[in-house]
Write an enzyme that holds these catalytic residues in place. Structure first.
Site, PDB file in Angstrom:
ATOM      1  N   GLU A 116       0.825  -1.197   0.000  1.00  0.00           N
ATOM      2  CA  GLU A 116       0.000   0.000   0.000  1.00  0.00           C
ATOM      3  C   GLU A 116       0.864   1.255   0.000  1.00  0.00           C
ATOM      4  O   GLU A 116       1.933   1.282   0.596  1.00  0.00           O
ATOM      5  CB  GLU A 116      -0.937  -0.019   1.215  1.00  0.00           C
ATOM      6  CG  GLU A 116      -1.980  -1.121   1.066  1.00  0.00           C
ATOM      7  CD  GLU A 116      -2.906  -1.294   2.259  1.00  0.00           C
ATOM      8  OE1 GLU A 116      -4.049  -1.724   2.039  1.00  0.00           O
ATOM      9  OE2 GLU A 116      -2.521  -1.007   3.398  1.00  0.00           O
ATOM     10  N   CYS A 129       3.503   8.439   1.279  1.00  0.00           N
ATOM     11  CA  CYS A 129       4.048   7.467   2.223  1.00  0.00           C
ATOM     12  C   CYS A 129       4.234   6.152   1.474  1.00  0.00           C
ATOM     13  O   CYS A 129       3.262   5.553   1.005  1.00  0.00           O
ATOM     14  CB  CYS A 129       3.061   7.315   3.378  1.00  0.00           C
ATOM     15  SG  CYS A 129       3.570   6.094   4.589  1.00  0.00           S
ATOM     16  N   CYS A 136       6.777  -7.308   7.095  1.00  0.00           N
ATOM     17  CA  CYS A 136       7.936  -6.827   7.856  1.00  0.00           C
ATOM     18  C   CYS A 136       8.478  -7.973   8.695  1.00  0.00           C
ATOM     19  O   CYS A 136       7.709  -8.780   9.204  1.00  0.00           O
ATOM     20  CB  CYS A 136       7.501  -5.668   8.771  1.00  0.00           C
ATOM     21  SG  CYS A 136       8.875  -4.809   9.559  1.00  0.00           S
ATOM     22  N   CYS A 140       6.699  -5.291  15.875  1.00  0.00           N
ATOM     23  CA  CYS A 140       6.283  -4.276  16.846  1.00  0.00           C
ATOM     24  C   CYS A 140       4.828  -4.551  17.221  1.00  0.00           C
ATOM     25  O   CYS A 140       3.981  -4.739  16.334  1.00  0.00           O
ATOM     26  CB  CYS A 140       6.454  -2.882  16.254  1.00  0.00           C
ATOM     27  SG  CYS A 140       8.161  -2.591  15.721  1.00  0.00           S
ATOM     28  N   CYS A 143       1.745  -2.543  15.742  1.00  0.00           N
ATOM     29  CA  CYS A 143       1.726  -2.244  14.304  1.00  0.00           C
ATOM     30  C   CYS A 143       1.054  -3.356  13.510  1.00  0.00           C
ATOM     31  O   CYS A 143       1.391  -4.531  13.665  1.00  0.00           O
ATOM     32  CB  CYS A 143       3.164  -2.043  13.819  1.00  0.00           C
ATOM     33  SG  CYS A 143       3.299  -1.865  12.034  1.00  0.00           S
ATOM     34  N   CYS A 370      -1.164   5.678   9.885  1.00  0.00           N
ATOM     35  CA  CYS A 370       0.092   5.034  10.299  1.00  0.00           C
ATOM     36  C   CYS A 370      -0.174   3.717  10.984  1.00  0.00           C
ATOM     37  O   CYS A 370      -0.974   3.631  11.900  1.00  0.00           O
ATOM     38  CB  CYS A 370       0.815   5.870  11.351  1.00  0.00           C
ATOM     39  SG  CYS A 370       1.399   7.409  10.801  1.00  0.00           S
TER      40      CYS A 370
HETATM   41  N1  SAH Z   1       9.347   0.275   9.830  1.00  0.00           N
HETATM   42  C1  SAH Z   1       9.556   1.663   9.953  1.00  0.00           C
HETATM   43  C2  SAH Z   1       8.656   2.493   9.074  1.00  0.00           C
HETATM   44  C3  SAH Z   1       7.201   2.100   8.981  1.00  0.00           C
HETATM   45  S1  SAH Z   1       6.160   2.427  10.332  1.00  0.00           S
HETATM   46  C4  SAH Z   1       9.443   2.089  11.388  1.00  0.00           C
HETATM   47  O1  SAH Z   1       9.011   1.298  12.211  1.00  0.00           O
HETATM   48  O2  SAH Z   1       9.832   3.199  11.694  1.00  0.00           O
HETATM   49  C5  SAH Z   1       5.874   4.170  10.321  1.00  0.00           C
HETATM   50  C6  SAH Z   1       5.500   4.733  11.708  1.00  0.00           C
HETATM   51  O3  SAH Z   1       4.174   4.343  12.096  1.00  0.00           O
HETATM   52  C7  SAH Z   1       6.429   4.204  12.798  1.00  0.00           C
HETATM   53  O4  SAH Z   1       6.806   5.226  13.672  1.00  0.00           O
HETATM   54  C8  SAH Z   1       5.548   3.215  13.483  1.00  0.00           C
HETATM   55  O5  SAH Z   1       6.013   2.956  14.769  1.00  0.00           O
HETATM   56  C9  SAH Z   1       4.209   3.901  13.448  1.00  0.00           C
HETATM   57  N2  SAH Z   1       3.076   3.008  13.721  1.00  0.00           N
HETATM   58  C10 SAH Z   1       3.016   1.678  13.509  1.00  0.00           C
HETATM   59  N3  SAH Z   1       1.805   1.198  13.903  1.00  0.00           N
HETATM   60  C11 SAH Z   1       1.092   2.248  14.359  1.00  0.00           C
HETATM   61  C12 SAH Z   1      -0.236   2.393  14.862  1.00  0.00           C
HETATM   62  N4  SAH Z   1      -1.050   1.380  14.935  1.00  0.00           N
HETATM   63  N5  SAH Z   1      -0.649   3.626  15.230  1.00  0.00           N
HETATM   64  C13 SAH Z   1       0.179   4.697  15.097  1.00  0.00           C
HETATM   65  N6  SAH Z   1       1.431   4.616  14.617  1.00  0.00           N
HETATM   66  C14 SAH Z   1       1.894   3.410  14.249  1.00  0.00           C
HETATM   67 FE1  SF4 Z   2       7.876  -3.211  10.956  1.00  0.00          FE
HETATM   68 FE2  SF4 Z   2       5.659  -1.993  11.842  1.00  0.00          FE
HETATM   69 FE3  SF4 Z   2       7.761  -2.279  13.468  1.00  0.00          FE
HETATM   70 FE4  SF4 Z   2       7.894  -0.543  11.433  1.00  0.00          FE
HETATM   71  S1  SF4 Z   2       6.508  -0.399  13.189  1.00  0.00           S
HETATM   72  S2  SF4 Z   2       9.446  -2.030  12.039  1.00  0.00           S
HETATM   73  S3  SF4 Z   2       6.655  -1.649   9.873  1.00  0.00           S
HETATM   74  S4  SF4 Z   2       6.523  -3.933  12.576  1.00  0.00           S
END
Ligand code: SAH
Ligand code: SF4
Length: 395
Positions: A116, A129, A136, A140, A143, A370
């Site tokens: 996406e 974006c 991934c 996390c 996420c 995000c």
């Molecule tokens: N993998 C990279 C980039 C993608 S995530 C990273 O982790 O930085 C982009 C941003 O969205 C990151 O700061 C991530 O922590 C945040 N993010 C992920 N899941 C989220 C959620 N459910 N609500 C708000 N922010 C989120």
């Molecule tokens: Fe991967 Fe989501 Fe963690 Fe970014 S925030 S490193 S996309 S699992």
């Protein structure tokens, strides 16, 4: 949290299927690779350098996909190119438009995988974006993408291709010889904040961003590109040296104990190691501030004590702190912090002298905010499994 505002969803299918081909795709090649490819396929060495510049401009400055349109090349040469090469971008299978104007593209790449890409229009600018991986490898806990296993890394063509298809949709290829000024652009900024960890696909991300930054390419300044990482420490200095874009870090916690659960890569490179590396970044890349992303999770990382610890930790680093209200997704294990809590957290940071913008969730009604991204096929599979569980049927 899903938006309560009425959803105006405009689902459009853009069929731009290209015929299966074994011709070489020129998109995503570095200038050096393009030169090598042309020479290896019969372009006389003496001419090749000039041809690289010409073809490069047609592809990245003018958005041309057919060799026949490249009118400053001899007709015969154009035909030769068309026999051996293609200019191919990923296929956009659907586009959704949010009530707030955010556009989410579902992009299909080779092998039938999907990622996406989200376009966020703002006053006087627009941010794209983009994704760097299908899924991934990291997990996390807050996420959505992290619940999807890594399928594969995107190629440079698929990464820069996301910028190209968005420009197609926005109708933003300049007239020949009239490159728009950055500030007038609909697509003026790129953030590597979609699906995937960009620093686990370093070479492809670097090559794609070099094309995006190339003055004869898409021509966005390196200051208009932000790469977000969860904290892949060994690759951070390389990002400064080899890409030179701005950096954002998914910080999200102020103790190793909490960060270990939210961003598990912390077990490999902890807060102290991460901060040490970040201290060197602005000097190396000659960039301004590092963005510390901080997702606000109710009762987990959002106390005043957290805010004070955060300020102390980042002391001496030119920084801005981007507070991201948690975006819920189906089955997510956390809740978004209350607005009052977020405000109180932001005030402490602001009083310590840091900018602390609270990120407005965009495109929630189309699951484009995000952390909500996940390929649709994967989502469909999950929801079918969920339905089966709910109705007591075997998945
Ligand atoms: N993998 C990279 C980039 C993608 S995530 C990273 O982790 O930085 C982009 C941003 O969205 C990151 O700061 C991530 O922590 C945040 N993010 C992920 N899941 C989220 C959620 N459910 N609500 C708000 N922010 C989120
Ligand atoms: Fe991967 Fe989501 Fe963690 Fe970014 S925030 S490193 S996309 S699992």
């Amino acid at each position: 949290m899903t938006a309560s505002a009425p959803i105006t969803q405009d689902v459009v299918t853009i069929a731009r299927k290209l015929p299966e081909t074994d011709r070489i795709n020129l998109v995503g090649l570095t200038r050096a690779q393009l030169l090598e490819t042309l020479v290896a396929n019969g372009t006389p060495e003496k001419q090749a350098k000039m041809r690289v510049g010409q073809i490069w401009q047609w592809i990245y400055q003018k958005g041309v996909r057919e060799f026949d349109t490249m009118t400053n090349l001899a007709k015969g040469y154009r035909a030769e190119l068309a026999e051996k090469f293609v200019v191919e971008v990923p296929e956009v299978v659907s586009k959704q438009v949010s009530a707030d104007g955010t556009r989410k593209y579902l992009v299909r790449i080779a092998g039938g995988h999907e990622v996406e890409t989200v376009y966020i229009p703002e006053e006087g600018r627009g941010t794209l974006c983009i994704s760097s991986q299908v899924g991934c490898t990291l997990t996390c806990s807050f996420c959505h993408t992290g619940t999807q296993k890594l399928v594969r890394n995107l190629t440079p063509a698929e990464i820069v291709g996301q910028v190209m298809v968005a420009r197609d949709d926005l109708g933003e290829w300049p007239e020949p010889g009239r490159a728009p000024k950055d500030e007038a652009r609909l697509l003026s900024n790129v953030v590597l904040m979609g699906m995937g960890e960009p620093l686990y696909n370093f070479d492809a991300v670097r090559d794609a961003m070099k094309i995006v930054m190339d003055g004869e390419g898409i021509s966005l300044s390196r200051r208009r590109i932000t790469l977000s990482t969860s904290g892949v420490v060994p690759e951070i200095a390389k990002t400064a040296e080899e890409i030179g874009c701005l950096l954002a870090v998914s910080f999200h916690a102020t103790t190793d104990e909490v960060r270990d659960t939210l961003v598990p890569i912390n077990k490999k490179w902890n807060i102290a190691e991460l901060l040490d590396t970040l201290r060197a970044y602005p000097k190396l890349s000659n960039s301004e501030r590092i963005t510390f992303e901080y997702v606000m999770l109710k009762g987990v990382n959002d106390s005043d004590a957290d805010a004070r610890r955060l300020v102390k930790l980042i002391q001496g680093i030119p920084a801005k702190i981007n507070l991201i209200p948690f975006n819920e997704w189906p089955g997510s294990p956390y809740e978004r912090s209350d607005q009052k809590r977020i405000k109180s957290f932001a005030d402490i940071i602001y009083k310590a002298g840091y900018a602390s913008p609270i990120r407005t969730p965009r495109g929630e009604d189309i699951m484009a905010a995000c952390g909500q991204l996940k390929s649709a096929t994967e989502r469909a599979r999950k929801s079918r499994a969920q339905i089966a569980a709910e109705t007591g049927q075997a998945g």
